[in-house]
Design a protein around this motif. Structure first.
Motif, PDB file in Angstrom:
ATOM      1  N   ASP A   1      89.552  52.713  41.101  1.00  0.00           N
ATOM      2  CA  ASP A   1      88.523  51.768  41.541  1.00  0.00           C
ATOM      3  C   ASP A   1      87.143  52.247  41.102  1.00  0.00           C
ATOM      4  OD1 ASP A   1      87.093  49.793  42.801  1.00  0.00           O
ATOM      5  OD2 ASP A   1      87.655  50.364  44.834  1.00  0.00           O
TER       6      ASP A   1
ATOM      7  N   SER B   1      86.695  53.682  50.454  1.00  0.00           N
ATOM      8  CA  SER B   1      88.122  53.704  50.181  1.00  0.00           C
ATOM      9  C   SER B   1      88.872  54.551  51.193  1.00  0.00           C
ATOM     10  CB  SER B   1      88.373  54.229  48.767  1.00  0.00           C
ATOM     11  OG  SER B   1      89.742  54.193  48.462  1.00  0.00           O
TER      12      SER B   1
ATOM     13  N   THR C   1      93.439  43.196  45.921  1.00  0.00           N
ATOM     14  CA  THR C   1      92.316  44.011  45.444  1.00  0.00           C
ATOM     15  C   THR C   1      92.335  44.107  43.922  1.00  0.00           C
ATOM     16  OG1 THR C   1      92.303  45.320  47.480  1.00  0.00           O
ATOM     17  CG2 THR C   1      91.222  46.282  45.557  1.00  0.00           C
TER      18      THR C   1
ATOM     19  N   HIS D   1      84.511  39.642  45.616  1.00  0.00           N
ATOM     20  CA  HIS D   1      85.138  40.945  45.842  1.00  0.00           C
ATOM     21  C   HIS D   1      84.473  41.655  47.011  1.00  0.00           C
ATOM     22  CE1 HIS D   1      86.867  44.845  45.207  1.00  0.00           C
ATOM     23  NE2 HIS D   1      85.725  45.385  44.819  1.00  0.00           N
TER      24      HIS D   1
ATOM     25  N   ALA E   1      85.843  42.817  50.745  1.00  0.00           N
ATOM     26  CA  ALA E   1      85.668  44.203  51.180  1.00  0.00           C
ATOM     27  C   ALA E   1      84.901  44.273  52.493  1.00  0.00           C
ATOM     28  CB  ALA E   1      84.937  44.993  50.107  1.00  0.00           C
TER      29      ALA E   1
END
Length: 252
Positions: A158, A189, A206, A232, A236
């Motif tokens: 990522d 994360s 994701t 996105h 999140a």
């Protein structure tokens, strides 16, 4: 700096104010680092030569080098000359890391900052489409697919994707900023990995969001790239709030 009168000087600026001599010296050396007159890994002149070049004392030259070391632009070892470092986001990464680990509020603010910054980056990336950055983004998505349900490896993939996003703009300063944000991405994360209910569909969603950002950039659709990166972050944000609420309950 040298007895050879024909050699071009490395530092072209001079301190403007006697009251801030060290600042003036460090600014001039930094300018030489940024515009390539001193390459990464190349040694700087000794303190004495720097002092002579600028017409200042050795303690002033030493303070200027200390400022540059603190800023992460050079590195020094006891008894050796200072050397130039490659420009990176390492100093900012440390600062952001301290901040986001200090409280949930700072972490949420950092996420908000990322959303603002990366929306503009995605748009510029679609306009520039630097091939090296596109390749990094493509590889990052492949790495994500190969690391489903492996939080540590998925996190690194990522982070690589967002670095690729910055590289695709072809803008060095944007690349440095994104490197600085790695600690924020890593902290987010790690929080996500605490979600016991993260399903296979969540992992794949994701990846799909990253794929959509990539495709918009590849096709040069700047408006769509910005839209997809915002989508996105919307997703999140929902996950962040879920984690934050649980952690806040534990802290209460």
């Amino acid at each position: 700096m040298t007895a050879n009168p024909t050699k071009k000087p490395i530092f072209t600026a001079r301190p403007a104010s006697p009251s801030r001599l060290a600042d003036g010296v460090s600014d001039a050396i930094a300018a030489a680092l940024f515009d390539g007159r001193i390459s990464p890994g190349e040694p700087l002149p000794p303190e004495g030569e720097i002092a002579k070049e600028f017409g200042v004392s050795k303690p002033i030259a030493r303070e200027a080098l200390r400022q540059l070391t603190t800023a992460g632009l050079i590195f020094t070892q006891q008894g050796k000359v200072a050397r130039a470092k490659a420009l990176s986001g390492e100093p900012m990464e440390r600062i952001y890391g301290y901040a986001v680990r200090s409280s949930l509020k700072r972490l949420q603010e950092a996420n908000e900052m990322r959303r603002v910054i990366e929306s503009g980056i995605a748009r510029l990336a679609a306009e520039r489409r630097d091939p090296s950055g596109l390749e990094v983004m493509k590889q990052a998505i492949a790495d994500m697919r190969a690391s489903l349900h492996e939080p540590a490896a998925f996190t690194e993939a990522d982070i690589l994707f967002h670095l690729g996003l910055a590289l695709t703009t072809g803008n060095v300063m944007i690349r440095v900023q994104m490197e600085g944000l790695r600690s924020v991405q890593r902290e987010v994360s790690e929080l996500f990995s605490r979600r016991a209910n993260r399903t296979d569909a969540d992992w794949r969603a994701t990846i799909d969001r990253h794929q959509q950002v990539y495709e918009a950039i590849v096709t040069g659709n700047a408006a769509l790239a910005e839209e997809k990166i915002k989508a996105h972050f919307d997703a999140a944000d929902i996950a962040s709030l879920e984690v934050a609420d649980k952690l806040a309950d534990k802290e209460a």
